[in-house]
Motif scaffolding. Structure first.
Motif, PDB file in Angstrom:
ATOM      1  N   HIS A 130     -31.117   8.093  -9.254  1.00  0.00           N
ATOM      2  CA  HIS A 130     -31.147   7.336 -10.508  1.00  0.00           C
ATOM      3  C   HIS A 130     -30.011   6.311 -10.510  1.00  0.00           C
ATOM      4  O   HIS A 130     -28.858   6.664 -10.222  1.00  0.00           O
ATOM      5  CB  HIS A 130     -30.981   8.302 -11.682  1.00  0.00           C
ATOM      6  N   ARG A 156     -28.374   5.168 -12.754  1.00  0.00           N
ATOM      7  CA  ARG A 156     -27.312   5.486 -13.715  1.00  0.00           C
ATOM      8  C   ARG A 156     -26.736   6.881 -13.492  1.00  0.00           C
ATOM      9  O   ARG A 156     -26.070   7.429 -14.381  1.00  0.00           O
ATOM     10  CB  ARG A 156     -27.838   5.349 -15.136  1.00  0.00           C
ATOM     11  N   VAL A 201     -27.376  12.284 -15.809  1.00  0.00           N
ATOM     12  CA  VAL A 201     -27.116  11.010 -16.469  1.00  0.00           C
ATOM     13  C   VAL A 201     -26.626  11.313 -17.881  1.00  0.00           C
ATOM     14  O   VAL A 201     -26.783  12.433 -18.372  1.00  0.00           O
ATOM     15  CB  VAL A 201     -28.387  10.122 -16.545  1.00  0.00           C
ATOM     16  N   ASP A 225     -25.040   4.098 -19.567  1.00  0.00           N
ATOM     17  CA  ASP A 225     -24.619   3.652 -18.239  1.00  0.00           C
ATOM     18  C   ASP A 225     -23.093   3.646 -18.148  1.00  0.00           C
ATOM     19  O   ASP A 225     -22.464   2.590 -18.151  1.00  0.00           O
ATOM     20  CB  ASP A 225     -25.180   2.248 -17.971  1.00  0.00           C
ATOM     21  N   ARG A 254     -21.124   4.094 -15.790  1.00  0.00           N
ATOM     22  CA  ARG A 254     -20.511   3.464 -14.607  1.00  0.00           C
ATOM     23  C   ARG A 254     -20.721   1.964 -14.605  1.00  0.00           C
ATOM     24  O   ARG A 254     -19.812   1.187 -14.358  1.00  0.00           O
ATOM     25  CB  ARG A 254     -21.119   4.044 -13.326  1.00  0.00           C
ATOM     26  N   GLY A 255     -21.964   1.535 -14.875  1.00  0.00           N
ATOM     27  CA  GLY A 255     -22.298   0.117 -14.756  1.00  0.00           C
ATOM     28  C   GLY A 255     -22.069  -0.677 -16.030  1.00  0.00           C
ATOM     29  O   GLY A 255     -22.094  -1.895 -16.022  1.00  0.00           O
ATOM     30  N   GLU A 298     -23.995  -1.277 -18.386  1.00  0.00           N
ATOM     31  CA  GLU A 298     -25.154  -2.000 -18.932  1.00  0.00           C
ATOM     32  C   GLU A 298     -25.516  -1.338 -20.262  1.00  0.00           C
ATOM     33  O   GLU A 298     -25.187  -0.171 -20.494  1.00  0.00           O
ATOM     34  CB  GLU A 298     -26.342  -1.895 -17.968  1.00  0.00           C
TER      35      GLU A 298
END
Ligand SMILES: Nc1nc2c(c(=O)[nH]1)N[C@H]1C(S)=C(S)[C@@H](COP(=O)(O)OP(=O)(O)OC[C@H]3O[C@@H](n4cnc5c(=O)[nH]c(N)nc54)[C@H](O)[C@@H]3O)O[C@H]1N2
Ligand SMILES: Nc1nc2c(c(=O)[nH]1)N[C@H]1C(S)=C(S)[C@@H](COP(=O)(O)OP(=O)(O)OC[C@H]3O[C@@H](n4cnc5c(=O)[nH]c(N)nc54)[C@H](O)[C@@H]3O)O[C@H]1N2
Ligand code: SF4
Ligand SMILES: [Mo]
Length: 724
Positions: free
Chosen positions: A59, A61, A421, A681, A683-684, A686
């Motif tokens: 995934h 995410r 997640v 999200d 980590r990212g 978004e």
């Protein structure tokens, strides 16, 4: 450097169908997952959830290391930092109050790991907290309560003998979609039932919705939601009043039949028929045909349990089986001993009669009810929960009145989520701890071996290595107990024993010396049942990568497995009789004027409760965002197919698109459960992705079935109107 592809045989641990799978692995990636047709027991239910399991593993995410909340975002941390910080904060909370200030909620996937629940309980015992919240209170508690009262153990789950059955009475289940599972593994159960039907068996489906299963049935009884108890009680009455019971089982196997007779004597068939809104003549016919069939079974599932009347309906389903002689007989429900005595082992874990400080209710199956959790977090006093772990759960979406729970979770001093997640329920987490997927994990699910419909053993071998930063739950709980200085399982010396094995592993550079749950697996086998006269050895397990059928299905184990003191089935537990009388005394059900519809539920082949609905490509856009309305209701409300509508209840309101269909009975609207969970999200960074609408926001968590503590998840009253 790429390595040559290899093939791993294992089984899918998303649902109890436990399909054997063949995984093609390249460079530590599962590049293909298909049904393992060499598996002798289970692969026929194989579905897209198993086929796409690698998409969750990969995934975009996925949480890959522990992440600590700093302000509004998360930063990566080491496991040492995570465990040290969590242990210190938990100890502080306990020191300031008492052990009950630390709590846990564990969800459905926890049961699919062989080590998770064992070590979670070991840690909970170490902490000495009674703040344990279990998914059973939104799923299977009714079954546990009934099994305990009738058979003497919450784990006495009878399995279906499909291939000999001539009359299937399926109540509140949609096996065409869900596979034949709820505390039993009956591979290809629905296909096998259809095969029996082709040979002349009758299938009756009781469901307020004309489901995929109801479509194939010989008889569909579109019961009023939550009134199965009335329907089943009427059938018990017909059978007892007309002398159609199995006399030897009613006198020898069962006790309490006279109390049942007294109960049905006070019930009136026309009244019961009115309550469940099924024609009296139809009820009588099904009851007589059921009693007369050579092999027959009642199967009750979540459609029965998730109501304020769930336990009574579940009970009466079992009663029908017992009084018509279906227990331990071909075509009925058997007891499968399995390769370990799960009932004995679970009994050793001990249960608690602890009463919750606010509701005064006791635990069911080792846990308190999810619906009580928000108040236990927000109400000051000794034992107020200040720190929580969510282990394999998404209760804000899967449970009732998620908005209230969400507000409560936001008030905790410490929230730790163990998952792949960050989902809706983990929104306020202070720590996100990355879990290990079943494709990355070895499991010997010995404790569910008596739920298989034939004697069967399969070692769930891992196919790929987990990300280096992910950890199994057992390890997290062990490390937390050690860091908190609290003895795992309340056993003095256990922590130092584990630390010693770790030290030995380090000093000798032999990682295999460190304690792992594999030691428990071996112990379990060494004390398990004999097969062909001897104990199962580890090398026998390893020699059967496709799974191992240990012998033929046998009858004759039920009576000796009973845990009631008198070794008889108690068909009339006083608490159930009293509750049934209470229900009989209530006026016939009627919708409140402001909320004229009952909210039903639907599952899809390709989602699993509140997860697997976020996998790319598995679901078309708009899935999980519709409300299905009967044409008569739609036309009365002036609603057309595709209109925007608002569905609301006293506790919540959601907007969806109308789908007009005659699948639900009039007065019932369907919204799929498990949607409306954001995936964040951390980590990212978004924006959160959101899929569909959370229909459980409409369910009041207050009223619960007094016996199972389950709310009206699938029969809440709602109003429907055009939006705008
Ligand atoms: N209205 C309504 N509500 C329902 C139902 C219904 O029919 N109608 N059905 C109910 C039923 S049957 C159930 S079982 C409950 C489920 O309720 P829960 O168990 O609380 O929630 P799930 O939706 O199953 O979410 C499981 C979470 O565990 C995570 N997970 C999966 N595998 C692992 C793992 O190995 N380790 C860790 N740490 N995490 C993992 C997933 O990513 C997901 O976030 O919902 C219930 N809710
Ligand atoms: N694809 C898929 N498979 C799954 C799951 C999943 O989410 N997706 N979840 C797994 C889990 S955790 C579980 S517990 C099992 C559940 O397995 P099942 O219990 O078979 O679950 P459902 O498919 O929801 O079927 C329940 C049926 O009960 C009906 N129903 C609702 N209210 C009533 C009522 O008052 N009376 C009657 N008679 N019927 C009613 C609903 O309309 C629905 O058709 O499935 C497992 N398998
Ligand atoms: S999710 Fe699908 S593949 Fe996995 S065990 Fe259940 S039915 Fe089988
Ligand atoms: Mo479930």
């Amino acid at each position: 450097m790429t390595t040559a592809p290899r093939t791993v045989h294992t089984f899918c641990r998303y649902c109890l169908a436990s399909c054997g799978v063949e995984v093609t692995v390249e460079d530590n990636r599962a590049v293909k997952i298909s049904a393992d047709k060499q598996n002798p027991h289970s692969w026929h239910d194989f579905c897209a959830k198993g086929r796409t399991a690698a998409r969750l593993v990969e995934h975009p995410r996925r949480i890959l290391t522990p992440m600590r909340r700093v302000g509004d975002s998360y930063v990566e941390a080491t496991w040492d930092e995570a465990i040290t910080d969590i242990a210190a904060r938990m100890n502080a909370v306990i020191d300031a109050d008492c052990p009950d200030a630390v709590g846990v909620y564990y969800g459905n996937p926890a049961g699919f790991s062989s080590s998770n629940i064992i070590f979670m309980n070991g840690w909970l015992d170490a902490v000495d907290t009674r703040s344990r919240y279990f998914v059973g209170s939104i799923d299977q508690n009714a079954m546990h309560v009934v099994a305990d009262a009738m058979y003497g153990s919450i784990l006495m789950a009878p399995v279906s003998d499909i291939d000999n059955c001539d009359y299937f009475l399926l109540v509140g289940t949609n096996p065409a979609v869900s596979a034949w599972n709820w505390l039993e593994t009956v591979p290809g159960g629905w296909r096998r039932a259809l095969a029996r039907q082709a040979q002349g068996a009758t299938i009756v489906v009781v469901d307020p919705v004309r489901t995929e299963s109801a479509d194939k049935a010989d008889v569909h009884l579109a019961v009023r939601p939550a009134q199965d108890w009335a329907l089943l009680l009427a059938m018990v009455k017909v059978i007892l009043d007309e002398g159609r019971e199995h006399a030897p089982d009613c006198t020898d196997l069962a006790t309490g039949v006279e109390d049942l007779r007294a109960l049905v004597a006070d019930a009136d068939l026309d009244d019961l028929a009115r309550r469940c809104d099924v024609d009296r003549a139809e009820i009588e016919k099904v009851a007589r045909d059921f009693a007369a069939a050579r092999g027959a079974m009642v199967v009750t599932r979540t459609g029965v349990s998730m109501h304020l009347t769930g336990t009574i309906a579940e009970w009466l389903g079992h009663v029908l089986n017992v009084i018509t002689g279906r227990m331990d007989r071909p075509g009925g429900r058997r007891f499968e001993p399995g390769y370990v005595d799960a009932i004995r082992l679970s009994g050793m874990a001990g249960t608690s009669a602890h009463r919750n400080r606010l509701s005064g209710r006791t635990m069911v199956a080792g846990g308190h009810a999810l619906s009580e959790l928000p108040d236990e977090i927000t109400t000051p006093g000794i034992g107020q929960i200040r720190a929580m772990v969510i282990n394999c759960g998404n209760p804000v979406v899967s449970g009732p009145d998620g908005a209230r729970l969400d507000r409560a979770l936001a008030q905790l001093d410490l929230l730790v989520a163990i998952d792949f997640v960050q989902r809706e329920s983990h929104r306020h987490a202070h720590w996100l701890l990355p879990a290990v997927h079943w494709l990355e994990r070895d499991d010997l699910l010995a404790f569910t071996s008596n739920m298989h419909d034939e004697p069967y053993l399969h070692y769930g071998a891992k196919a790929v290595e987990p990300p280096p930063g992910a950890r199994q739950e057992w390890r997290i709980f062990v490390d937390l107990a050690i860091a908190m200085g609290k003895p795992l399982f309340r056993a003095t010396g256990f922590n130092s024993f584990i630390t010693a094995t770790r030290r030995a592993a380090r000093l000798t550079r032999r990682p295999g010396l460190a304690f792992t749950p594999r030691w428990v697996d071996r112990l379990v086998l060494a004390t398990g049942r004999k097969v062909d006269g001897r104990r199962i050895r580890w090398r026998d397990v390893m020699a059967h990568p496709h799974g191992w059928v240990l012998g033929p299905r046998e009858f004759g184990h039920f009576r000796s497995a009973l845990r009631t003191p008198d070794k008889r089935v108690h068909v009339a537990p006083p608490a159930f009789i009293a509750r049934a009388r209470e229900l009989l005394a209530e006026p016939a059900p009627a919708a409140p004027a402001d909320y004229p519809f009952q909210l039903a539920n639907r599952r899809h082949r390709h989602s699993m409760n509140s997860w697997l609905n976020e996998l790319p490509g598995l679901h078309p856009a708009g899935k999980g965002s519709e409300v299905v309305i009967h044409p008569e209701d739609a036309s009365r409300l002036g609603i057309d197919d595709g209109d925007s509508v608002r569905v609301h209840s006293p506790v919540g309101s959601v907007e969806l698109t109308a789908a007009v269909s005659d699948q639900p009975r009039p007065g019932v609207v369907i919204i799929d459960h498990g949607w409306g969970s954001r995936v964040f999200d951390p980590r990212g960074h978004e924006p959160a992705e959101s899929f569909g609408v959370n229909r459980n926001l409409l369910v009041d968590a207050g009223p619960v079935d007094p016996l199972s503590q389950t709310p009206a998840l699938n029969s809440a009253y709602v109003a429907v109107e055009r939006a705008g």
